[in-house]
Design a protein around this motif. Sequence first.
Motif: not given
Length: 239
Positions: A54-70
């Motif tokens: 379950f992935l929130d779009v906005r995280l404390a220091d970026g976005t969920g999309f940043d997670v996926l890119k990494k």
Amino acid sequence: MSIQTIILEDEERSLKVMSNLIERYTNDIALAGSAGYVDKGVRLISETQPELVFLDVRLADGTGFDVLKKLPERDFELIFVTAYEEYAVDAIRASASDYLLKPIGIPEFEQAVSRVRAKICEKKKRLSFPDRKIGVATQAGYEFIETKDITWCTAEGSYTHFYMQGGLRMLSTRNLGFYEELLDAQYFFRIHHSTIINLRFLKSFIKGRNSFVVLMDGTKLEISQRRKAEFLDMFFPEK
């Protein structure tokens, strides 16, 4: 079946709401952890190897999309959770299984989990591939191969080309129809009159006027209009 799950959410209240929904309305989701920062989320995915995120779009220091890119690769189902409708298209592009809008309704939550559950069950069936050998007729005689190693095969007149794991290729003197009868229909699917694929190696589906499937090794193969509906029904039976 227990579904290994994590939540990537930076708001404590939203994290509690999601945790309560999981506890009250599911009996097969095992919550393995949570994180609210991009790098911590990436690390948590690496450590827990979840089947569902379950992935929130906005995280404390970026976005969920940043997670996926990494992530070097992604082998889990994804449900985006956000308060912002404008991210729906981006979620679809990220191949999310579903998109929940805050505040999350119970019926919407249950429907999303139900869809993901069906996908994970189907994936586990495909991965429990039976170990079986078949004899492939060649000009020199017979080669005995394990069906789990076949990635795809294609017809060339009355001959059949086999493409195997590790880049091995083999030419058989028998036609594709003969091998379609031998190969287990639970794991092999004829996407075109000239092509059969091993569903275990399926990576993605590209829709359009001419639709294609992409295999794990990057092979791109056309799927005929006649077979497309049946193919999609295997993965999305409710549609």
